[in-house]
Motif scaffolding. Structure first.
Motif, PDB file in Angstrom:
ATOM      1  N   GLU A   8     -10.489   5.365   6.903  1.00  0.00           N
ATOM      2  CA  GLU A   8     -11.264   4.929   6.072  1.00  0.00           C
ATOM      3  C   GLU A   8     -10.316   4.641   4.898  1.00  0.00           C
ATOM      4  O   GLU A   8      -9.527   4.677   3.963  1.00  0.00           O
ATOM      5  N   ASP A   9      -9.722   6.267   4.760  1.00  0.00           N
ATOM      6  CA  ASP A   9      -8.935   7.108   3.859  1.00  0.00           C
ATOM      7  C   ASP A   9      -7.567   6.964   3.644  1.00  0.00           C
ATOM      8  O   ASP A   9      -6.578   5.783   2.969  1.00  0.00           O
ATOM      9  N   PHE A  10      -6.761   6.394   5.089  1.00  0.00           N
ATOM     10  CA  PHE A  10      -5.302   5.752   5.595  1.00  0.00           C
ATOM     11  C   PHE A  10      -5.309   4.852   5.539  1.00  0.00           C
ATOM     12  O   PHE A  10      -3.991   3.948   5.115  1.00  0.00           O
ATOM     13  N   LYS A  11      -6.282   3.890   5.816  1.00  0.00           N
ATOM     14  CA  LYS A  11      -5.933   2.563   5.825  1.00  0.00           C
ATOM     15  C   LYS A  11      -4.730   2.039   6.938  1.00  0.00           C
ATOM     16  O   LYS A  11      -4.206   1.144   6.505  1.00  0.00           O
ATOM     17  N   LEU A  12      -4.803   2.086   8.127  1.00  0.00           N
ATOM     18  CA  LEU A  12      -3.308   2.540   8.644  1.00  0.00           C
ATOM     19  C   LEU A  12      -3.748   1.209   9.588  1.00  0.00           C
ATOM     20  O   LEU A  12      -5.140   0.745  10.100  1.00  0.00           O
ATOM     21  N   SER A  13      -3.152   0.377  10.423  1.00  0.00           N
ATOM     22  CA  SER A  13      -2.947  -0.315  11.549  1.00  0.00           C
ATOM     23  C   SER A  13      -2.274  -0.510  12.696  1.00  0.00           C
ATOM     24  O   SER A  13      -0.850   0.964  12.131  1.00  0.00           O
ATOM     25  N   PRO A  14      -2.271   0.032  13.655  1.00  0.00           N
ATOM     26  CA  PRO A  14      -1.068  -0.321  14.790  1.00  0.00           C
ATOM     27  C   PRO A  14      -0.206  -0.661  14.899  1.00  0.00           C
ATOM     28  O   PRO A  14       1.037  -0.754  15.701  1.00  0.00           O
ATOM     29  N   GLN A  15      -0.005  -2.346  14.371  1.00  0.00           N
ATOM     30  CA  GLN A  15       0.780  -3.075  13.738  1.00  0.00           C
ATOM     31  C   GLN A  15       2.117  -2.391  12.869  1.00  0.00           C
ATOM     32  O   GLN A  15       3.146  -3.000  12.736  1.00  0.00           O
ATOM     33  N   ASP A  16       1.342  -1.344  11.639  1.00  0.00           N
ATOM     34  CA  ASP A  16       2.150  -0.976  10.598  1.00  0.00           C
ATOM     35  C   ASP A  16       4.212  -0.344  11.094  1.00  0.00           C
ATOM     36  O   ASP A  16       3.346   0.297  11.709  1.00  0.00           O
ATOM     37  N   VAL A  18       6.933   2.247  10.969  1.00  0.00           N
ATOM     38  CA  VAL A  18       7.033   3.343  10.226  1.00  0.00           C
ATOM     39  C   VAL A  18       6.602   3.807   8.889  1.00  0.00           C
ATOM     40  O   VAL A  18       5.986   4.616   8.401  1.00  0.00           O
ATOM     41  N   GLU A  19       7.734   3.110   8.153  1.00  0.00           N
ATOM     42  CA  GLU A  19       7.826   2.762   6.541  1.00  0.00           C
ATOM     43  C   GLU A  19       6.619   2.343   5.872  1.00  0.00           C
ATOM     44  O   GLU A  19       5.985   3.315   5.402  1.00  0.00           O
ATOM     45  N   GLU A  20       5.770   1.194   6.675  1.00  0.00           N
ATOM     46  CA  GLU A  20       4.092   1.174   6.172  1.00  0.00           C
ATOM     47  C   GLU A  20       3.359   2.429   6.475  1.00  0.00           C
ATOM     48  O   GLU A  20       2.943   2.756   4.662  1.00  0.00           O
ATOM     49  N   ILE A  21       3.624   3.622   7.529  1.00  0.00           N
ATOM     50  CA  ILE A  21       2.379   4.383   7.550  1.00  0.00           C
ATOM     51  C   ILE A  21       2.580   5.711   6.639  1.00  0.00           C
ATOM     52  O   ILE A  21       2.064   6.290   5.872  1.00  0.00           O
ATOM     53  N   ALA A  23       4.347   4.518   3.629  1.00  0.00           N
ATOM     54  CA  ALA A  23       3.648   4.979   2.406  1.00  0.00           C
ATOM     55  C   ALA A  23       2.165   5.054   2.319  1.00  0.00           C
ATOM     56  O   ALA A  23       2.000   5.612   0.572  1.00  0.00           O
ATOM     57  N   LYS A  24       1.247   4.268   2.962  1.00  0.00           N
ATOM     58  CA  LYS A  24       0.810   4.452   2.622  1.00  0.00           C
ATOM     59  C   LYS A  24      -0.546   6.492   3.071  1.00  0.00           C
ATOM     60  O   LYS A  24      -1.012   6.635   2.369  1.00  0.00           O
ATOM     61  N   LEU A  25       0.169   7.526   4.285  1.00  0.00           N
ATOM     62  CA  LEU A  25      -0.255   8.691   4.687  1.00  0.00           C
ATOM     63  C   LEU A  25       0.495   9.316   3.043  1.00  0.00           C
ATOM     64  O   LEU A  25      -0.488  10.113   1.956  1.00  0.00           O
ATOM     65  N   GLU A  26       1.324   8.800   2.592  1.00  0.00           N
ATOM     66  CA  GLU A  26       1.340   9.172   1.255  1.00  0.00           C
ATOM     67  C   GLU A  26       1.461   9.195  -0.215  1.00  0.00           C
ATOM     68  O   GLU A  26       0.128  10.161  -0.497  1.00  0.00           O
ATOM     69  N   GLU A  27       0.133   7.645   0.014  1.00  0.00           N
ATOM     70  CA  GLU A  27      -0.407   7.485  -1.328  1.00  0.00           C
ATOM     71  C   GLU A  27      -1.555   8.552  -1.440  1.00  0.00           C
ATOM     72  O   GLU A  27      -2.517   8.519  -2.280  1.00  0.00           O
ATOM     73  N   ASP A  28      -2.099   9.040  -0.070  1.00  0.00           N
ATOM     74  CA  ASP A  28      -3.654   8.674   0.474  1.00  0.00           C
ATOM     75  C   ASP A  28      -3.334  10.899   0.013  1.00  0.00           C
ATOM     76  O   ASP A  28      -4.790  11.421  -0.464  1.00  0.00           O
ATOM     77  N   TYR A  29      -2.505  11.220   0.739  1.00  0.00           N
ATOM     78  CA  TYR A  29      -1.895  12.407   0.070  1.00  0.00           C
ATOM     79  C   TYR A  29      -2.181  13.008  -1.558  1.00  0.00           C
ATOM     80  O   TYR A  29      -2.344  14.200  -1.682  1.00  0.00           O
ATOM     81  N   HIS A  30      -1.243  12.251  -2.406  1.00  0.00           N
ATOM     82  CA  HIS A  30      -1.066  12.218  -3.605  1.00  0.00           C
ATOM     83  C   HIS A  30      -3.013  12.255  -3.892  1.00  0.00           C
ATOM     84  O   HIS A  30      -3.257  12.554  -4.841  1.00  0.00           O
ATOM     85  N   ARG A  31      -3.672  11.209  -3.253  1.00  0.00           N
ATOM     86  CA  ARG A  31      -4.712  10.886  -4.020  1.00  0.00           C
ATOM     87  C   ARG A  31      -5.447  12.273  -3.784  1.00  0.00           C
ATOM     88  O   ARG A  31      -6.128  12.019  -4.619  1.00  0.00           O
ATOM     89  N   TRP A  32      -5.827  12.669  -2.518  1.00  0.00           N
ATOM     90  CA  TRP A  32      -5.803  13.810  -2.080  1.00  0.00           C
ATOM     91  C   TRP A  32      -5.880  15.689  -2.860  1.00  0.00           C
ATOM     92  O   TRP A  32      -6.577  16.234  -2.880  1.00  0.00           O
TER      93      TRP A  32
END
Length: 96
Positions: A8-16, A18-21, A23-32
């Motif tokens: 739930e924290d990553f909010k990823l989709s198999p269709q994302d 590389v750029e979307e993944i 960005a989402k992981l970077e956002e999650d990393y900074h949140r934590w």
């Protein structure tokens, strides 16, 4: 098996892409990262950041991502199979 797409924290989709993944992981990393210095949340933050690094290493590398998708598909295929019925064992009666 860890399913990064259901986290739930990553909010990823198999269709994302590389750029979307990324960005989402970077956002999650900074949140934590903010929780790293909050008393009582340090261990959770470190554990989550490690999971984030593992997800990045897996999903941003095309070869590792393809292998991960194959393992994930196999994992869910096996989970859908009905359980084998219990084996029947025959017991012999002890001599009287």
């Amino acid at each position: 098996m860890q399913d990064y797409y259901k986290d739930e924290d990553f909010k990823l989709s198999p269709q994302d892409t590389v750029e979307e993944i990324e960005a989402k992981l970077e956002e999650d990393y900074h949140r934590w990262l903010k929780n790293e210095n909050v008393r009582g949340k340090e261990e959770d933050a470190k554990r989550h950041q490690e999971k984030n690094r593992e997800a990045k290493a897996t999903l941003l590398d095309p070869v590792r991502r393809a292998a991960y998708h194959r393992r994930l598909a196999e994992h869910y295929r096996r989970a859908r199979q009905p359980a084998s019925p219990p084996r029947q064992t025959t017991r012999t009666q002890p001599p009287k």
